[in-house]
Design a protein around this motif. Structure first.
Motif, PDB file in Angstrom:
ATOM      1  N   VAL A  14      45.189  44.984  43.791  1.00  0.00           N
ATOM      2  CA  VAL A  14      44.061  45.134  42.876  1.00  0.00           C
ATOM      3  C   VAL A  14      43.508  43.744  42.594  1.00  0.00           C
ATOM      4  O   VAL A  14      44.273  42.816  42.291  1.00  0.00           O
ATOM      5  CB  VAL A  14      44.487  45.820  41.565  1.00  0.00           C
ATOM      6  N   ALA A  15      42.186  43.574  42.704  1.00  0.00           N
ATOM      7  CA  ALA A  15      41.539  42.289  42.453  1.00  0.00           C
ATOM      8  C   ALA A  15      41.209  42.139  40.984  1.00  0.00           C
ATOM      9  O   ALA A  15      40.739  43.078  40.332  1.00  0.00           O
ATOM     10  CB  ALA A  15      40.275  42.167  43.296  1.00  0.00           C
ATOM     11  N   LEU A  16      41.451  40.957  40.437  1.00  0.00           N
ATOM     12  CA  LEU A  16      41.112  40.636  39.056  1.00  0.00           C
ATOM     13  C   LEU A  16      39.979  39.619  39.038  1.00  0.00           C
ATOM     14  O   LEU A  16      39.709  38.950  40.025  1.00  0.00           O
ATOM     15  CB  LEU A  16      42.321  40.064  38.323  1.00  0.00           C
ATOM     16  N   GLY A  17      39.331  39.484  37.888  1.00  0.00           N
ATOM     17  CA  GLY A  17      38.320  38.452  37.713  1.00  0.00           C
ATOM     18  C   GLY A  17      36.973  38.783  38.302  1.00  0.00           C
ATOM     19  O   GLY A  17      36.103  37.917  38.373  1.00  0.00           O
ATOM     20  N   GLY A  18      36.753  40.016  38.735  1.00  0.00           N
ATOM     21  CA  GLY A  18      35.465  40.389  39.302  1.00  0.00           C
ATOM     22  C   GLY A  18      34.509  40.910  38.242  1.00  0.00           C
ATOM     23  O   GLY A  18      34.794  40.895  37.040  1.00  0.00           O
ATOM     24  N   ALA A  19      33.368  41.377  38.699  1.00  0.00           N
ATOM     25  CA  ALA A  19      32.368  41.910  37.773  1.00  0.00           C
ATOM     26  C   ALA A  19      32.870  43.186  37.103  1.00  0.00           C
ATOM     27  O   ALA A  19      32.532  43.471  35.953  1.00  0.00           O
ATOM     28  CB  ALA A  19      31.058  42.178  38.516  1.00  0.00           C
ATOM     29  N   GLU A  20      33.697  43.963  37.825  1.00  0.00           N
ATOM     30  CA  GLU A  20      34.247  45.202  37.280  1.00  0.00           C
ATOM     31  C   GLU A  20      35.768  45.098  37.274  1.00  0.00           C
ATOM     32  O   GLU A  20      36.420  45.282  38.299  1.00  0.00           O
ATOM     33  CB  GLU A  20      33.792  46.403  38.112  1.00  0.00           C
ATOM     34  N   PRO A  21      36.361  44.774  36.131  1.00  0.00           N
ATOM     35  CA  PRO A  21      37.822  44.651  36.076  1.00  0.00           C
ATOM     36  C   PRO A  21      38.487  46.001  36.325  1.00  0.00           C
ATOM     37  O   PRO A  21      37.888  47.058  36.094  1.00  0.00           O
ATOM     38  CB  PRO A  21      38.076  44.149  34.650  1.00  0.00           C
ATOM     39  N   PRO A  22      39.706  46.003  36.819  1.00  0.00           N
ATOM     40  CA  PRO A  22      40.391  47.263  37.100  1.00  0.00           C
ATOM     41  C   PRO A  22      40.651  48.058  35.818  1.00  0.00           C
ATOM     42  O   PRO A  22      40.913  47.489  34.756  1.00  0.00           O
ATOM     43  CB  PRO A  22      41.713  46.813  37.742  1.00  0.00           C
ATOM     44  N   THR A  23      40.573  49.342  35.922  1.00  0.00           N
ATOM     45  CA  THR A  23      40.819  50.215  34.775  1.00  0.00           C
ATOM     46  C   THR A  23      42.313  50.384  34.558  1.00  0.00           C
ATOM     47  O   THR A  23      43.136  50.060  35.415  1.00  0.00           O
ATOM     48  CB  THR A  23      40.174  51.585  35.011  1.00  0.00           C
ATOM     49  N   ARG A  24      42.672  50.922  33.406  1.00  0.00           N
ATOM     50  CA  ARG A  24      44.075  51.198  33.125  1.00  0.00           C
ATOM     51  C   ARG A  24      44.629  52.217  34.113  1.00  0.00           C
ATOM     52  O   ARG A  24      45.803  52.157  34.494  1.00  0.00           O
ATOM     53  CB  ARG A  24      44.225  51.722  31.692  1.00  0.00           C
ATOM     54  N   HIS A  25      43.766  53.130  34.531  1.00  0.00           N
ATOM     55  CA  HIS A  25      44.203  54.130  35.502  1.00  0.00           C
ATOM     56  C   HIS A  25      44.551  53.462  36.834  1.00  0.00           C
ATOM     57  O   HIS A  25      45.575  53.781  37.451  1.00  0.00           O
ATOM     58  CB  HIS A  25      43.103  55.169  35.706  1.00  0.00           C
ATOM     59  N   ALA A  26      43.715  52.513  37.254  1.00  0.00           N
ATOM     60  CA  ALA A  26      43.982  51.808  38.515  1.00  0.00           C
ATOM     61  C   ALA A  26      45.270  50.997  38.426  1.00  0.00           C
ATOM     62  O   ALA A  26      46.066  50.957  39.376  1.00  0.00           O
ATOM     63  CB  ALA A  26      42.806  50.894  38.864  1.00  0.00           C
ATOM     64  N   LEU A  27      45.490  50.352  37.278  1.00  0.00           N
ATOM     65  CA  LEU A  27      46.729  49.596  37.100  1.00  0.00           C
ATOM     66  C   LEU A  27      47.928  50.522  37.094  1.00  0.00           C
ATOM     67  O   LEU A  27      49.008  50.177  37.597  1.00  0.00           O
ATOM     68  CB  LEU A  27      46.669  48.795  35.809  1.00  0.00           C
ATOM     69  N   GLY A  28      47.758  51.714  36.529  1.00  0.00           N
ATOM     70  CA  GLY A  28      48.858  52.668  36.529  1.00  0.00           C
ATOM     71  C   GLY A  28      49.207  53.138  37.921  1.00  0.00           C
ATOM     72  O   GLY A  28      50.388  53.319  38.264  1.00  0.00           O
ATOM     73  N   LEU A  29      48.181  53.348  38.750  1.00  0.00           N
ATOM     74  CA  LEU A  29      48.431  53.741  40.135  1.00  0.00           C
ATOM     75  C   LEU A  29      49.098  52.610  40.921  1.00  0.00           C
ATOM     76  O   LEU A  29      49.878  52.863  41.836  1.00  0.00           O
ATOM     77  CB  LEU A  29      47.113  54.137  40.812  1.00  0.00           C
ATOM     78  N   LEU A  30      48.773  51.354  40.566  1.00  0.00           N
ATOM     79  CA  LEU A  30      49.399  50.218  41.235  1.00  0.00           C
ATOM     80  C   LEU A  30      50.892  50.196  40.954  1.00  0.00           C
ATOM     81  O   LEU A  30      51.700  49.917  41.847  1.00  0.00           O
ATOM     82  CB  LEU A  30      48.749  48.919  40.775  1.00  0.00           C
ATOM     83  N   GLY A  31      51.273  50.512  39.726  1.00  0.00           N
ATOM     84  CA  GLY A  31      52.680  50.556  39.362  1.00  0.00           C
ATOM     85  C   GLY A  31      53.251  49.188  39.059  1.00  0.00           C
ATOM     86  O   GLY A  31      52.514  48.210  38.935  1.00  0.00           O
ATOM     87  N   TRP A  32      54.552  49.126  38.942  1.00  0.00           N
ATOM     88  CA  TRP A  32      55.267  47.881  38.645  1.00  0.00           C
ATOM     89  C   TRP A  32      56.685  48.004  39.191  1.00  0.00           C
ATOM     90  O   TRP A  32      57.149  49.128  39.458  1.00  0.00           O
ATOM     91  CB  TRP A  32      55.254  47.609  37.134  1.00  0.00           C
ATOM     92  N   PRO A  33      57.357  46.925  39.420  1.00  0.00           N
ATOM     93  CA  PRO A  33      56.961  45.529  39.202  1.00  0.00           C
ATOM     94  C   PRO A  33      55.820  45.098  40.122  1.00  0.00           C
ATOM     95  O   PRO A  33      55.601  45.697  41.174  1.00  0.00           O
ATOM     96  CB  PRO A  33      58.239  44.754  39.497  1.00  0.00           C
ATOM     97  N   CYS A  34      55.125  44.047  39.693  1.00  0.00           N
ATOM     98  CA  CYS A  34      53.980  43.527  40.445  1.00  0.00           C
ATOM     99  C   CYS A  34      54.121  42.015  40.620  1.00  0.00           C
ATOM    100  O   CYS A  34      54.939  41.366  39.971  1.00  0.00           O
ATOM    101  CB  CYS A  34      52.671  43.825  39.708  1.00  0.00           C
ATOM    102  N   VAL A  35      53.274  41.494  41.493  1.00  0.00           N
ATOM    103  CA  VAL A  35      53.185  40.054  41.717  1.00  0.00           C
ATOM    104  C   VAL A  35      51.750  39.621  41.451  1.00  0.00           C
ATOM    105  O   VAL A  35      50.812  40.221  41.987  1.00  0.00           O
ATOM    106  CB  VAL A  35      53.594  39.674  43.153  1.00  0.00           C
TER     107      VAL A  35
END
Length: 296
Positions: A90-111
């Motif tokens: 998931v890319a951060l710092g763009g014009a459209e930040p990721p939603t909570r739903h997108a972060l949830g789909l990404l899961g954890w742990p993360c880098v």
């Protein structure tokens, strides 16, 4: 590297890749360049662009290809388009930040890592959902990536002109520095063939079929391999992974350097001696040498 070029018969000089590089290139009047700069200096494509502007041939991929491979987000998009396995990102710092739903789909742990980072700088490991959400809020500006953490054995495949030269398994300490290397890795023939196939397709997809390249993969015992990174300008020093893999493949260091620059210059061949047959002295024109620069 400079000594290896000189033993091959070239006149080699070292040029620092600083703000005065353009003036140095004009003063040295080099005929070809071997880029030894690793990391942001060499991977941005600026050195290759300058050499192309001055009409100086150089070893390795073009400026545009190097810059594309250095962009972790774009390179992963291209690899994914070619059905090659990459970490969920998931890319951060763009014009459209990721939603909570997108972060949830990404899961954890993360880098968390910079989009154009080198040498592991700025990399953070996030253990839980709260840390992932905090990182997303903290890095609303700039170019950062969140990727799903993948565990496993790290295998670095070295390629020369798009063909696999060999592979190295590396172990890292808690700080991320390489503490042990094993070449070749202890893998079954079928799995080694699969890794080589992934690496070959990865460099082809990114256009890195000129010079050396390194594909870093993670192997999980219960899952498929994942391509972590494709390095367009891997370090070429004698103690590095590329040189060690080449040695295991039967290439001395000088032979490796000769293979990298073979399209640029021809080595100077010394005159053969005939000690047993006295010959009448004759005058011969000296063989001109080609000047080659090593950028670092």
């Amino acid at each position: 590297m400079q000594a290896a070029l000189q033993r091959l018969g070239h006149t080699a000089i070292l040029l620092g890749a600083d703000d005065d590089l353009d003036l140095k290139l004009r003063a040295a009047r080099v005929s070809a360049c071997l880029i030894a700069a690793h990391g942001a200096v060499g991977a941005s494509g600026e050195l290759q662009g300058l050499l192309g502007l001055r009409g100086i041939p150089f070893a390795g991929p073009s400026a545009a290809t190097v810059a594309l491979a250095h962009d972790k987000l774009r390179s992963r998009q291209i690899l994914g388009f070619h059905s090659l396995p990459v970490p969920a990102t998931v890319a951060l710092g763009g014009a459209e930040p990721p939603t909570r739903h997108a972060l949830g789909l990404l899961g954890w742990p993360c880098v968390l890592k910079p989009r154009h980072g080198c040498h592991g700088q700025g990399v953070r490991h996030l253990a839980d959902a709260a840390a992932v959400a905090d990182a997303a809020d903290e890095h609303r500006t700039g170019t950062w990536l969140l990727e799903r953490a993948v565990t496993g054995r790290e295998i670095q495949v070295v390629l020369l002109d798009g063909k696999v030269l060999g592979a190295m398994e590396v172990d890292r300490d808690p700080a991320g520095q390489i503490c042990a290397m094993v070449c070749p890795p202890s893998l079954s023939r079928s799995r080694r063939h699969g890794i080589d196939n992934l690496a070959t397709h990865a460099v082809a997809a990114l256009g890195l079929t000129r010079g050396t390249a390194r594909v870093d993969l993670l192997l999980h015992e219960r899952h498929n391999e994942v391509i972590l990174e494709v390095e367009p300008l891997p370090p070429l020093h004698r103690a590095g992974v590329v040189a060690k893999v080449a040695h295991a493949a039967g290439l001395r260091y000088e032979q490796l350097v000769a293979a990298i620059v073979h399209d640029l210059v021809d080595p100077v061949r010394p005159t053969k001696r005939r000690p047993t047959v006295p010959a009448t002295p004759r005058l011969t024109a000296p063989t001109p040498t080609l000047s080659e620069a090593v950028l670092q």
